[in-house]
Write a protein that holds these residues in place. Sequence first.
Motif, PDB file in Angstrom:
ATOM      1  N   ALA A 158      30.668   3.699 -31.775  1.00  0.00           N
ATOM      2  CA  ALA A 158      31.948   3.002 -31.185  1.00  0.00           C
ATOM      3  C   ALA A 158      31.690   1.350 -31.083  1.00  0.00           C
ATOM      4  N   ARG A 159      32.610   0.699 -30.899  1.00  0.00           N
ATOM      5  CA  ARG A 159      32.384  -0.750 -30.736  1.00  0.00           C
ATOM      6  C   ARG A 159      33.069  -1.141 -29.253  1.00  0.00           C
ATOM      7  N   PRO A 160      32.354  -1.671 -28.346  1.00  0.00           N
ATOM      8  CA  PRO A 160      30.878  -1.777 -28.497  1.00  0.00           C
ATOM      9  C   PRO A 160      30.337  -0.297 -28.052  1.00  0.00           C
ATOM     10  N   HIS A 161      29.082   0.009 -28.507  1.00  0.00           N
ATOM     11  CA  HIS A 161      28.376   1.023 -27.794  1.00  0.00           C
ATOM     12  C   HIS A 161      27.151   0.720 -27.275  1.00  0.00           C
ATOM     13  N   THR A 162      26.420   1.087 -26.207  1.00  0.00           N
ATOM     14  CA  THR A 162      25.386   0.737 -25.667  1.00  0.00           C
ATOM     15  C   THR A 162      24.262   2.018 -25.308  1.00  0.00           C
ATOM     16  N   ALA A 163      22.980   1.367 -25.484  1.00  0.00           N
ATOM     17  CA  ALA A 163      22.040   2.319 -25.017  1.00  0.00           C
ATOM     18  C   ALA A 163      21.313   1.572 -23.701  1.00  0.00           C
ATOM     19  N   LEU A 164      20.361   2.357 -23.017  1.00  0.00           N
ATOM     20  CA  LEU A 164      19.868   1.817 -21.989  1.00  0.00           C
ATOM     21  C   LEU A 164      18.292   2.058 -22.070  1.00  0.00           C
ATOM     22  N   PHE A 165      17.521   1.237 -22.057  1.00  0.00           N
ATOM     23  CA  PHE A 165      15.993   1.378 -22.159  1.00  0.00           C
ATOM     24  C   PHE A 165      15.254   1.079 -20.848  1.00  0.00           C
ATOM     25  N   LEU A 166      14.631   2.038 -20.329  1.00  0.00           N
ATOM     26  CA  LEU A 166      13.931   1.707 -19.111  1.00  0.00           C
ATOM     27  C   LEU A 166      12.297   1.428 -19.624  1.00  0.00           C
ATOM     28  N   PRO A 167      11.800   0.223 -19.744  1.00  0.00           N
ATOM     29  CA  PRO A 167      10.530   0.103 -20.115  1.00  0.00           C
ATOM     30  C   PRO A 167       9.563   0.700 -19.173  1.00  0.00           C
ATOM     31  N   ARG A 187      32.410   0.354 -12.027  1.00  0.00           N
ATOM     32  CA  ARG A 187      32.083   0.862 -13.579  1.00  0.00           C
ATOM     33  C   ARG A 187      31.775  -0.125 -14.512  1.00  0.00           C
ATOM     34  N   TRP A 188      30.579  -0.025 -14.945  1.00  0.00           N
ATOM     35  CA  TRP A 188      29.979  -1.262 -15.824  1.00  0.00           C
ATOM     36  C   TRP A 188      29.681  -0.423 -17.471  1.00  0.00           C
ATOM     37  N   SER A 189      29.899  -1.502 -18.222  1.00  0.00           N
ATOM     38  CA  SER A 189      29.861  -1.343 -19.586  1.00  0.00           C
ATOM     39  C   SER A 189      29.432  -2.662 -20.057  1.00  0.00           C
ATOM     40  N   ALA A 190      29.170  -2.772 -21.688  1.00  0.00           N
ATOM     41  CA  ALA A 190      28.972  -4.010 -22.182  1.00  0.00           C
ATOM     42  C   ALA A 190      30.082  -4.574 -22.875  1.00  0.00           C
ATOM     43  N   GLY A 191      31.456  -3.940 -22.734  1.00  0.00           N
ATOM     44  CA  GLY A 191      32.481  -4.769 -23.122  1.00  0.00           C
ATOM     45  C   GLY A 191      33.733  -3.734 -22.934  1.00  0.00           C
ATOM     46  N   VAL A 192      34.799  -4.501 -22.927  1.00  0.00           N
ATOM     47  CA  VAL A 192      36.063  -3.827 -22.259  1.00  0.00           C
ATOM     48  C   VAL A 192      36.914  -3.516 -23.570  1.00  0.00           C
ATOM     49  N   ALA A 227      26.598   1.933  -8.902  1.00  0.00           N
ATOM     50  CA  ALA A 227      27.746   1.979  -9.857  1.00  0.00           C
ATOM     51  C   ALA A 227      27.713   2.986 -10.825  1.00  0.00           C
ATOM     52  N   VAL A 228      28.658   2.970 -11.680  1.00  0.00           N
ATOM     53  CA  VAL A 228      28.654   4.041 -13.110  1.00  0.00           C
ATOM     54  C   VAL A 228      28.575   3.302 -14.339  1.00  0.00           C
ATOM     55  N   TRP A 229      27.785   3.848 -15.321  1.00  0.00           N
ATOM     56  CA  TRP A 229      27.749   3.134 -16.303  1.00  0.00           C
ATOM     57  C   TRP A 229      28.369   4.050 -17.604  1.00  0.00           C
ATOM     58  N   SER A 230      29.284   3.345 -18.445  1.00  0.00           N
ATOM     59  CA  SER A 230      29.726   4.096 -19.544  1.00  0.00           C
ATOM     60  C   SER A 230      28.943   3.581 -20.870  1.00  0.00           C
ATOM     61  N   LEU A 242      21.859   4.582 -10.512  1.00  0.00           N
ATOM     62  CA  LEU A 242      22.993   4.204 -11.293  1.00  0.00           C
ATOM     63  C   LEU A 242      23.174   5.576 -12.109  1.00  0.00           C
ATOM     64  N   VAL A 243      24.861   6.064 -12.071  1.00  0.00           N
ATOM     65  CA  VAL A 243      25.060   7.228 -12.687  1.00  0.00           C
ATOM     66  C   VAL A 243      25.540   6.899 -14.042  1.00  0.00           C
ATOM     67  N   VAL A 244      25.231   7.462 -15.142  1.00  0.00           N
ATOM     68  CA  VAL A 244      25.400   7.211 -16.519  1.00  0.00           C
ATOM     69  C   VAL A 244      26.250   8.172 -17.088  1.00  0.00           C
ATOM     70  N   ASP A 245      27.335   8.031 -17.566  1.00  0.00           N
ATOM     71  CA  ASP A 245      28.227   9.004 -18.317  1.00  0.00           C
ATOM     72  C   ASP A 245      28.495  10.223 -17.728  1.00  0.00           C
TER      73      ASP A 245
END
Length: 268
Positions: free
Chosen positions: A160-169, A96-101, A74-77, A47-50
């Motif tokens: 930003a709205r929305p803004h996401t973080a990714l956590f890898l437990p 291209r994935w995100s938590a909201g458009v 996929a690419v994550w923004s 997964l390629v992020v930003d």
Amino acid sequence: MPPRWRQRLTADVLRDLVEVAAGVHVTTSAVYSTTSTVVVGPDGSCLVVDPALTAPEVDGLAATVRARGWTPVAVWSTHAHWDHVLDGPALAHLPRWSAGVPATDRETLAAERDADPELARNDGPPAPIAAAATAYPEQSPGVLEWPGPTIQVLVHAAHARPHTALFLPGTAVLVAGDMLSDIEIPLLDLSAEYPVDDYLRALALLEATGAEVVVPGHGQVGRDLGRRAAADRAYLTGLVAGADTPDGRRSTPWTAAAHAAQQAAVGR
């Protein structure tokens, strides 16, 4: 004969990727110290992020991924500011994935990119703006459905709205987007009704992960989640109180300008 893309790989095309935890690789742009992250699964799916920030850098990142034998799925923004929605020919075919458009259109984002003074000082052409992101696939609420390691998607309204973080437990890595930076002050969404409250709630959300490795959107990777969160809270407390709290992250012209704007908007 090797594939044509492999013939073109040179030292100035490939991007350095540093493994900061098992399966998590980071590279940093010269512009705004913008980080790009690649999360790689055991089978090489990634997964390629930003991806950032100039066109040669984004293309070089894609070339490095392929040279290492990984397969991007996929690419994550993390959010929809122009420097986090960039694209390139080798990535454009990917979801291209995100938590909201977001409501911001590509033309507006491109105009913001082209007006950016730091990017204008760079010799490389800007990377293109990606097509609009789609909602990410969930295997359970808040967990990304993909072939690689478990990724929890943390959605909030700070910056930003929305803004996401990714956590890898599995590796305790937090890909924080534009938060928890060692070089940026907290940058508020000044269009929000309660931007400081939004930011404080997001800090609590991210700190609760207990992450051992923090990958900010701009700056250096660190193992100091608590210290970074405390520094951000101290900045916000001083901002609201109208106190001139010392913070070395305000030393660059653009962060000083951002601080002045935030002081005028929310300071007493």
